[in-house]
Enzyme design. Structure first.
Site, mmCIF file in Angstrom:
data_model
loop_
_atom_site.group_PDB
_atom_site.id
_atom_site.type_symbol
_atom_site.label_atom_id
_atom_site.label_comp_id
_atom_site.label_asym_id
_atom_site.label_seq_id
_atom_site.Cartn_x
_atom_site.Cartn_y
_atom_site.Cartn_z
ATOM 1 C CD GLU A 90 -2.656 -0.871 2.673
ATOM 2 O OE1 GLU A 90 -2.590 0.170 3.344
ATOM 3 O OE2 GLU A 90 -3.300 -1.861 3.006
ATOM 4 C CB CYS A 103 2.367 7.475 3.289
ATOM 5 S SG CYS A 103 2.550 6.183 4.532
ATOM 6 C CB CYS A 110 5.503 -5.757 9.425
ATOM 7 S SG CYS A 110 6.558 -4.847 10.561
ATOM 8 C CB CYS A 114 2.877 -3.313 16.507
ATOM 9 S SG CYS A 114 4.581 -2.730 16.403
ATOM 10 C CB CYS A 117 0.112 -2.851 13.466
ATOM 11 S SG CYS A 117 0.572 -2.498 11.772
ATOM 12 N N GLY A 157 5.538 -2.315 6.808
ATOM 13 C CA GLY A 157 6.918 -2.766 6.992
ATOM 14 C C GLY A 157 7.710 -1.921 7.959
ATOM 15 C CD GLU A 158 11.146 -0.666 11.762
ATOM 16 O OE1 GLU A 158 10.087 -0.244 12.240
ATOM 17 O OE2 GLU A 158 12.160 0.057 11.616
ATOM 18 C CB SER A 189 7.713 5.931 10.547
ATOM 19 O OG SER A 189 6.988 5.584 11.701
ATOM 20 C CB SER A 212 6.080 3.648 16.216
ATOM 21 O OG SER A 212 5.996 4.098 14.885
ATOM 22 C CG LEU A 213 7.416 6.198 22.964
ATOM 23 C CD1 LEU A 213 8.772 5.530 22.905
ATOM 24 C CD2 LEU A 213 7.536 7.556 23.641
ATOM 25 C CG HIS A 214 2.497 3.548 19.445
ATOM 26 N ND1 HIS A 214 2.069 4.726 18.899
ATOM 27 C CD2 HIS A 214 2.903 2.789 18.390
ATOM 28 C CE1 HIS A 214 2.210 4.689 17.581
ATOM 29 N NE2 HIS A 214 2.729 3.542 17.249
ATOM 30 C CG ASN A 288 -6.687 4.454 11.817
ATOM 31 O OD1 ASN A 288 -7.750 4.827 11.357
ATOM 32 N ND2 ASN A 288 -5.551 5.099 11.658
ATOM 33 C CB CYS A 331 -2.045 1.261 9.887
ATOM 34 S SG CYS A 331 -2.018 2.875 10.581
HETATM 35 N N1 SAH Z 1 7.298 -0.022 11.189
HETATM 36 C C1 SAH Z 1 7.333 1.413 11.173
HETATM 37 C C2 SAH Z 1 6.524 2.048 10.069
HETATM 38 C C3 SAH Z 1 5.215 1.432 9.682
HETATM 39 S S1 SAH Z 1 3.845 1.630 10.773
HETATM 40 C C4 SAH Z 1 6.957 1.953 12.513
HETATM 41 O O1 SAH Z 1 6.664 1.177 13.410
HETATM 42 O O2 SAH Z 1 6.989 3.151 12.691
HETATM 43 C C5 SAH Z 1 3.390 3.301 10.572
HETATM 44 C C6 SAH Z 1 2.796 3.929 11.820
HETATM 45 O O3 SAH Z 1 1.426 3.536 11.996
HETATM 46 C C7 SAH Z 1 3.511 3.545 13.090
HETATM 47 O O4 SAH Z 1 3.622 4.674 13.930
HETATM 48 C C8 SAH Z 1 2.570 2.526 13.672
HETATM 49 O O5 SAH Z 1 2.795 2.326 15.025
HETATM 50 C C9 SAH Z 1 1.237 3.152 13.342
HETATM 51 N N2 SAH Z 1 0.074 2.272 13.431
HETATM 52 C C10 SAH Z 1 -0.020 0.978 13.116
HETATM 53 N N3 SAH Z 1 -1.276 0.520 13.342
HETATM 54 C C11 SAH Z 1 -1.987 1.566 13.801
HETATM 55 C C12 SAH Z 1 -3.345 1.749 14.196
HETATM 56 N N4 SAH Z 1 -4.211 0.746 14.182
HETATM 57 N N5 SAH Z 1 -3.733 2.986 14.581
HETATM 58 C C13 SAH Z 1 -2.857 4.012 14.591
HETATM 59 N N6 SAH Z 1 -1.574 3.913 14.244
HETATM 60 C C14 SAH Z 1 -1.133 2.705 13.860
#
Ligand code: SAH
Length: 342
Positions: A90, A103, A110, A114, A117, A157-158, A189, A212-214, A288, A331
Site C-alpha cells: 500500500e 507515504c 512486517c 505490534c 497494527c 513494513g519496518e 518511521s 513509534s512510541l505508543h 485506527n 496502516c
Molecule cells: N514499522 C514502522 C513504520 C510502519 S507503521 C513503525 O513502526 O513506525 C506506521 C505507523 O502507523 C507507526 O507509527 C505505527 O505504530 C502506526 N500504526 C499501526 N497501526 C496503527 C493503528 N491501528 N492505529 C494508529 N496507528 C497505527
C-alpha cells in the site's frame, strides 16, 4: 538474468553503460526518462536504437500495477499496488499545505508484531527492493499528475529492518538528475530498532526520524510492541539523542491513543518525564480501529486532556489530522481487507 534498471544506483547504471561500450553520461539521460515514469526503453528517444535494443535484452523497467485505488473525501488517495511476484503493498498520497506527500511501504508485511497494527497478523513476506520503493513514488506521480515533494516511509513494513535497500532508495530519491527530494523532506518511521538508528545517524543524510512510541513505560510498551523486549524506551531515547546530536534533526514521537490503555493523565505525566529534555515533538494519533481488535480509540476529550498535560510540561505536541479515514487509509488496512477477502 534480466535486471530491474530502477533498482540500480546511479553509479551501478554508469558501470552497466560502460560495460555496454557506452559513455557514462548516458546514465543522466536514462535517469531523466525513468523519473518521468517512462516504462519502456524504446521511448527513450535520445538514446541510439542500438543502445535501446541492448538495454531491452539485458534489463527491464520495474513497474507496479495499480490493483485498487480509493479516493477519500479529503483528496487523500490510497493505492494498492501489485508487485511483479503478485504480492501487494500500500501507498498513500496526501496533500498538505506545503505540498504533496507520499507515504510508502518498505516491506511486504512486517516482522515486528505490534498488537494494534493491521499488518502484523499477515506476517512477513519479503523486503522491497530500492526500485520498488522508488516506483511507489513514480507511479503515484504518474497516476495523480502531482509532483511529490515529501516522502514518509510509514506504510507497511519496518524500514530499518530493510536497511541496505532503504539507503539505496534514499540516495535514489535524492538524486538531482531524478526526483531531487532533499533528505530533510524525507521521514523514516521506526518502531525503534536501535542499531539501525545509530547507523543512520552516521550516514550524513539528515532525514527526519519518527519513533513509534505508543506507551510511556516499558511494561505497557511490551504489551503492545514485542520489539520493546529487545530495545527498551531508555535505549531508544539514548539513540535518538545521538541522532539529534549528529543530524540536528528534531525527533517525532508517534503516540497512538488507545482507550483505557495508554491515555490516562498519569500516562501523560510519565511520557513528559521521559522525553522532557529532548529536541522532540509528540504526535498524538487517535488509534485506527481494526475490526475484531481488543484495542479501541480514545475519545476526543481524553486526547485533548493528554495534549494539555504534555503542553504544560513544555513538550511540543500536535494531534494528527486524520486524512483518508473514510477509505481505510491507515496502516495496512486495505491490503488486509483484500487479502482476507480472497
Ligand atoms: N514499522 C514502522 C513504520 C510502519 S507503521 C513503525 O513502526 O513506525 C506506521 C505507523 O502507523 C507507526 O507509527 C505505527 O505504530 C502506526 N500504526 C499501526 N497501526 C496503527 C493503528 N491501528 N492505529 C494508529 N496507528 C497505527
Amino acid at each position: 538474468m534480466s535486471i530491474d534498471i530502477l533498482n540500480l544506483s546511479y553509479e551501478e547504471l554508469e558501470e552497466l553503460l560502460v560495460k555496454l561500450g557506452e559513455k557514462k553520461y548516458r546514465a543522466k539521460q536514462i535517469t531523466g526518462w525513468l523519473f518521468k515514469g517512462v516504462k519502456d526503453f524504446d521511448s527513450m528517444t535520445d538514446l541510439s536504437k542500438k543502445l535501446r535494443d541492448m538495454l531491452d535484452e539485458i534489463a527491464y523497467i520495474g513497474e507496479l500495477k495499480i490493483q485498487d485505488k480509493h479516493v477519500s473525501r479529503d483528496g487523500t488517495i490510497k493505492y494498492l499496488f501489485k508487485l511483479e511476484d503478485n504480492n501487494l503493498i500500500e501507498s498513500v498520497l496526501m496533500e498538505y499545505k506545503y505540498g504533496f506527500t507520499a507515504c510508502i511501504s518498505s516491506q511486504v508485511g512486517c516482522k515486528m508484531g505490534c498488537k494494534f497494527c493491521a499488518s502484523s497478523e499477515l506476517g512477513f513476506v519479503r523486503n522491497l527492493t530500492a526500485g520498488e520503493m522508488l516506483d511507489q513514488i513514480l507511479s503515484i506521480q504518474k497516476d495523480s499528475n502531482n509532483r511529490i515533494g515529501n516522502v514518509v516511509i510509514m506504510g507497511i513494513g519496518e524500514p530499518l529492518d530493510n536497511y541496505e535497500n532503504l539507503m539505496k532508495f534514499l540516495r535514489q530519491a535524492n538524486l538531482p538528475e531524478g526526483l531531487n527530494i532533499s533528505y530533510r523532506r524525507i521521514t523514516i518511521s521506526t518502531c525503534g530498532l536501535v542499531p539501525g538508528i545509530l547507523r543512520l545517524a552516521d550516514e550524513g543524510m539528515s532525514v527526519n526520524l519518527s519513533i513509534s512510541l505508543h506507551a510511556p513505560d516499558d511494561a505497557k510498551r511490551e504489551k503492545i510492541m514485542p520489539v520493546n523486549k529487545a530495545y527498551s524506551i531508555d535505549k531508544i531515547i539514548s539513540a535518538c539523542n545521538i541522532y539529534t546530536e549528529k543530524t540536528k534533526r528534531r525527533i517525532t514521537f508517534e503516540y497512538a491513543m488507545i482507550k483505557d490503555f495508554n491515555d490516562s493523565e498519569q500516562d501523560a505525566v510519565s511520557l513528559a518525564g521521559k522525553i522532557k529534555n529532548m529536541l522532540s515533538h509528540v504526535n498524538l494519533i487517535p488509534l485506527n480501529y481494526i475490526e475484531g481488535s481488543e484495542f479501541k480509540p480514545s475519545d476526543r476529550k481524553r486526547i485533548e486532556k493528554f495534549k494539555k498535560i504534555l503542553e504544560n510540561n513544555g513538550i511540543p505536541v500536535t494531534i494528527r489530522r486524520e486524512l483518508g479515514d473514510d477509505i481505510n487509509a491507515a496502516c495496512g488496512q486495505l491490503r488486509r481487507s483484500v487479502i482476507n477477502r480472497n
